[in-house]
Design a protein around this motif. Structure first.
Motif, PDB file in Angstrom:
ATOM      1  N   ILE A  99      32.678  -3.500 -19.824  1.00 20.83           N
ATOM      2  CA  ILE A  99      32.002  -2.201 -19.853  1.00 20.83           C
ATOM      3  C   ILE A  99      32.739  -1.320 -20.855  1.00 20.83           C
ATOM      4  O   ILE A  99      33.935  -1.068 -20.694  1.00 20.83           O
ATOM      5  CB  ILE A  99      32.010  -1.550 -18.456  1.00 20.83           C
ATOM      6  CG1 ILE A  99      31.323  -2.457 -17.440  1.00 20.83           C
ATOM      7  CG2 ILE A  99      31.340  -0.178 -18.509  1.00 20.83           C
ATOM      8  CD1 ILE A  99      31.482  -1.994 -16.008  1.00 20.83           C
ATOM      9  N   PRO A 100      32.057  -0.853 -21.896  1.00 17.52           N
ATOM     10  CA  PRO A 100      32.749  -0.053 -22.923  1.00 17.52           C
ATOM     11  C   PRO A 100      33.425   1.183 -22.330  1.00 17.52           C
ATOM     12  O   PRO A 100      32.916   1.822 -21.427  1.00 17.52           O
ATOM     13  CB  PRO A 100      31.625   0.360 -23.875  1.00 17.52           C
ATOM     14  CG  PRO A 100      30.556  -0.652 -23.653  1.00 17.52           C
ATOM     15  CD  PRO A 100      30.661  -1.060 -22.215  1.00 17.52           C
ATOM     16  N   LEU A 101      34.556   1.514 -22.838  1.00 18.16           N
ATOM     17  CA  LEU A 101      35.430   2.630 -22.458  1.00 18.16           C
ATOM     18  C   LEU A 101      35.965   2.498 -21.034  1.00 18.16           C
ATOM     19  O   LEU A 101      37.153   2.656 -20.814  1.00 18.16           O
ATOM     20  CB  LEU A 101      34.732   3.985 -22.649  1.00 18.16           C
ATOM     21  CG  LEU A 101      34.381   4.327 -24.099  1.00 18.16           C
ATOM     22  CD1 LEU A 101      33.720   5.697 -24.151  1.00 18.16           C
ATOM     23  CD2 LEU A 101      35.594   4.307 -24.990  1.00 18.16           C
ATOM     24  N   PHE A 102      35.124   2.245 -20.065  1.00 12.70           N
ATOM     25  CA  PHE A 102      35.607   2.062 -18.693  1.00 12.70           C
ATOM     26  C   PHE A 102      36.536   0.853 -18.625  1.00 12.70           C
ATOM     27  O   PHE A 102      37.564   0.886 -17.954  1.00 12.70           O
ATOM     28  CB  PHE A 102      34.448   1.891 -17.710  1.00 12.70           C
ATOM     29  CG  PHE A 102      34.906   1.632 -16.303  1.00 12.70           C
ATOM     30  CD1 PHE A 102      35.413   2.659 -15.532  1.00 12.70           C
ATOM     31  CD2 PHE A 102      34.855   0.356 -15.764  1.00 12.70           C
ATOM     32  CE1 PHE A 102      35.859   2.432 -14.243  1.00 12.70           C
ATOM     33  CE2 PHE A 102      35.288   0.111 -14.479  1.00 12.70           C
ATOM     34  CZ  PHE A 102      35.792   1.152 -13.713  1.00 12.70           C
ATOM     35  N   LEU A 104      38.420  -0.429 -20.998  1.00 15.50           N
ATOM     36  CA  LEU A 104      39.704  -0.109 -21.606  1.00 15.50           C
ATOM     37  C   LEU A 104      40.533   0.772 -20.672  1.00 15.50           C
ATOM     38  O   LEU A 104      41.739   0.562 -20.514  1.00 15.50           O
ATOM     39  CB  LEU A 104      39.496   0.587 -22.949  1.00 15.50           C
ATOM     40  CG  LEU A 104      40.756   0.973 -23.710  1.00 15.50           C
ATOM     41  CD1 LEU A 104      41.584  -0.264 -24.041  1.00 15.50           C
ATOM     42  CD2 LEU A 104      40.401   1.735 -24.955  1.00 15.50           C
ATOM     43  N   ALA A 105      39.885   1.732 -20.041  1.00 12.08           N
ATOM     44  CA  ALA A 105      40.597   2.601 -19.092  1.00 12.08           C
ATOM     45  C   ALA A 105      41.123   1.783 -17.914  1.00 12.08           C
ATOM     46  O   ALA A 105      42.228   2.025 -17.423  1.00 12.08           O
ATOM     47  CB  ALA A 105      39.679   3.714 -18.612  1.00 12.08           C
ATOM     48  N   TYR A 106      40.348   0.799 -17.458  1.00 17.31           N
ATOM     49  CA  TYR A 106      40.765  -0.043 -16.335  1.00 17.31           C
ATOM     50  C   TYR A 106      41.951  -0.923 -16.715  1.00 17.31           C
ATOM     51  O   TYR A 106      42.864  -1.124 -15.918  1.00 17.31           O
ATOM     52  CB  TYR A 106      39.586  -0.880 -15.855  1.00 17.31           C
ATOM     53  CG  TYR A 106      39.767  -1.445 -14.476  1.00 17.31           C
ATOM     54  CD1 TYR A 106      39.851  -0.608 -13.374  1.00 17.31           C
ATOM     55  CD2 TYR A 106      39.871  -2.806 -14.265  1.00 17.31           C
ATOM     56  CE1 TYR A 106      40.025  -1.116 -12.103  1.00 17.31           C
ATOM     57  CE2 TYR A 106      40.035  -3.330 -13.001  1.00 17.31           C
ATOM     58  CZ  TYR A 106      40.115  -2.478 -11.930  1.00 17.31           C
ATOM     59  OH  TYR A 106      40.293  -2.986 -10.667  1.00 17.31           O
ATOM     60  N   VAL A 107      41.940  -1.442 -17.933  1.00 13.16           N
ATOM     61  CA  VAL A 107      43.064  -2.248 -18.420  1.00 13.16           C
ATOM     62  C   VAL A 107      44.339  -1.406 -18.430  1.00 13.16           C
ATOM     63  O   VAL A 107      45.405  -1.849 -17.987  1.00 13.16           O
ATOM     64  CB  VAL A 107      42.760  -2.799 -19.835  1.00 13.16           C
ATOM     65  CG1 VAL A 107      44.009  -3.359 -20.493  1.00 13.16           C
ATOM     66  CG2 VAL A 107      41.696  -3.878 -19.762  1.00 13.16           C
ATOM     67  N   ILE A 108      44.234  -0.174 -18.902  1.00 15.68           N
ATOM     68  CA  ILE A 108      45.396   0.714 -18.946  1.00 15.68           C
ATOM     69  C   ILE A 108      45.828   1.115 -17.539  1.00 15.68           C
ATOM     70  O   ILE A 108      47.021   1.190 -17.235  1.00 15.68           O
ATOM     71  CB  ILE A 108      45.100   1.929 -19.841  1.00 15.68           C
ATOM     72  CG1 ILE A 108      44.936   1.447 -21.279  1.00 15.68           C
ATOM     73  CG2 ILE A 108      46.190   2.984 -19.733  1.00 15.68           C
ATOM     74  CD1 ILE A 108      44.412   2.470 -22.234  1.00 15.68           C
ATOM     75  N   TYR A 109      44.866   1.352 -16.643  1.00 13.28           N
ATOM     76  CA  TYR A 109      45.197   1.684 -15.251  1.00 13.28           C
ATOM     77  C   TYR A 109      46.024   0.579 -14.604  1.00 13.28           C
ATOM     78  O   TYR A 109      46.981   0.845 -13.878  1.00 13.28           O
ATOM     79  CB  TYR A 109      43.916   1.918 -14.449  1.00 13.28           C
ATOM     80  CG  TYR A 109      44.101   1.764 -12.967  1.00 13.28           C
ATOM     81  CD1 TYR A 109      44.738   2.742 -12.214  1.00 13.28           C
ATOM     82  CD2 TYR A 109      43.656   0.617 -12.308  1.00 13.28           C
ATOM     83  CE1 TYR A 109      44.924   2.593 -10.851  1.00 13.28           C
ATOM     84  CE2 TYR A 109      43.827   0.457 -10.943  1.00 13.28           C
ATOM     85  CZ  TYR A 109      44.467   1.443 -10.226  1.00 13.28           C
ATOM     86  OH  TYR A 109      44.658   1.290  -8.879  1.00 13.28           O
ATOM     87  N   LEU A 110      45.667  -0.680 -14.883  1.00 15.83           N
ATOM     88  CA  LEU A 110      46.394  -1.797 -14.285  1.00 15.83           C
ATOM     89  C   LEU A 110      47.841  -1.886 -14.767  1.00 15.83           C
ATOM     90  O   LEU A 110      48.683  -2.487 -14.102  1.00 15.83           O
ATOM     91  CB  LEU A 110      45.666  -3.114 -14.553  1.00 15.83           C
ATOM     92  CG  LEU A 110      44.364  -3.304 -13.774  1.00 15.83           C
ATOM     93  CD1 LEU A 110      43.678  -4.587 -14.206  1.00 15.83           C
ATOM     94  CD2 LEU A 110      44.626  -3.320 -12.286  1.00 15.83           C
ATOM     95  N   CYS A 111      48.137  -1.268 -15.911  1.00 18.57           N
ATOM     96  CA  CYS A 111      49.524  -1.224 -16.381  1.00 18.57           C
ATOM     97  C   CYS A 111      50.390  -0.351 -15.480  1.00 18.57           C
ATOM     98  O   CYS A 111      51.598  -0.541 -15.404  1.00 18.57           O
ATOM     99  CB  CYS A 111      49.586  -0.689 -17.807  1.00 18.57           C
ATOM    100  SG  CYS A 111      48.935  -1.803 -19.043  1.00 18.57           S
ATOM    101  N   PHE A 112      49.770   0.605 -14.788  1.00 20.26           N
ATOM    102  CA  PHE A 112      50.517   1.557 -13.973  1.00 20.26           C
ATOM    103  C   PHE A 112      50.306   1.376 -12.473  1.00 20.26           C
ATOM    104  O   PHE A 112      50.995   2.013 -11.685  1.00 20.26           O
ATOM    105  CB  PHE A 112      50.143   2.985 -14.371  1.00 20.26           C
ATOM    106  CG  PHE A 112      50.433   3.277 -15.805  1.00 20.26           C
ATOM    107  CD1 PHE A 112      51.732   3.458 -16.247  1.00 20.26           C
ATOM    108  CD2 PHE A 112      49.404   3.336 -16.733  1.00 20.26           C
ATOM    109  CE1 PHE A 112      51.999   3.714 -17.583  1.00 20.26           C
ATOM    110  CE2 PHE A 112      49.671   3.593 -18.061  1.00 20.26           C
ATOM    111  CZ  PHE A 112      50.966   3.785 -18.494  1.00 20.26           C
ATOM    112  N   ALA A 113      49.357   0.546 -12.070  1.00 17.70           N
ATOM    113  CA  ALA A 113      49.068   0.360 -10.644  1.00 17.70           C
ATOM    114  C   ALA A 113      50.259  -0.298  -9.953  1.00 17.70           C
ATOM    115  O   ALA A 113      50.949  -1.139 -10.520  1.00 17.70           O
ATOM    116  CB  ALA A 113      47.821  -0.494 -10.463  1.00 17.70           C
ATOM    117  N   SER A 114      50.474   0.096  -8.704  1.00 24.83           N
ATOM    118  CA  SER A 114      51.607  -0.454  -7.972  1.00 24.83           C
ATOM    119  C   SER A 114      51.236  -1.775  -7.309  1.00 24.83           C
ATOM    120  O   SER A 114      50.071  -2.064  -7.070  1.00 24.83           O
ATOM    121  CB  SER A 114      52.095   0.535  -6.918  1.00 24.83           C
ATOM    122  OG  SER A 114      51.070   0.775  -5.987  1.00 24.83           O
TER     123      SER A 114
END
Length: 121
Positions: A99-102, A104-114
């Motif tokens: 899904i465009p933009l979402f 990419l945001a989800y990929v970045i979110y997973l970098c910070f998820a605990s």
């Protein structure tokens, strides 16, 4: 004569593969850099194909356009499900990357998820 007791080996439990936050972040940076470089190569291939007179050169330049989607597929198939399992989420959420933009945001979110902690009683 000595007797040896042979016991049936317990089948190894199938371990679910996970990926910690640091490893996932490194792979994410490598993925993004590779994707950007491949997009630049695709732009250069377009310019070469526009000025080429040989059909073989045009064909190869068109095949180069398959490289960025292949990198997205490989990252989605091998890295994201492991990180999602580590976070306690469904591995099928990895396909959100499409899904465009979402994505990419989800990929970045997973970098910070605990990491999901499992309490054993």
């Amino acid at each position: 004569m000595t007797e040896q007791i042979i016991t049936a080996a317990q089948p190894l439990q199938k371990q679910k593969k996970t990926m910690n936050r640091t490893t996932y972040s490194i792979f994410t940076v490598l993925f993004l850099v590779t994707f950007i470089v491949l997009r630049i190569i695709c732009k250069a291939a377009d310019q070469v194909a526009a000025s080429a007179y040989e059909p073989g050169v045009v064909f190869i330049c068109q095949m180069i356009h398959f490289l960025p989607p292949i990198t997205v597929f490989l990252f989605t198939y091998f890295c994201m499900p492991r990180r999602l399992r580590d976070c306690g989420k469904n591995p099928y959420y990895a396909w959100f990357i499409l899904i465009p933009l979402f994505g990419l945001a989800y990929v970045i979110y997973l970098c910070f998820a605990s990491r999901k902690t499992i309490s054993q009683n």
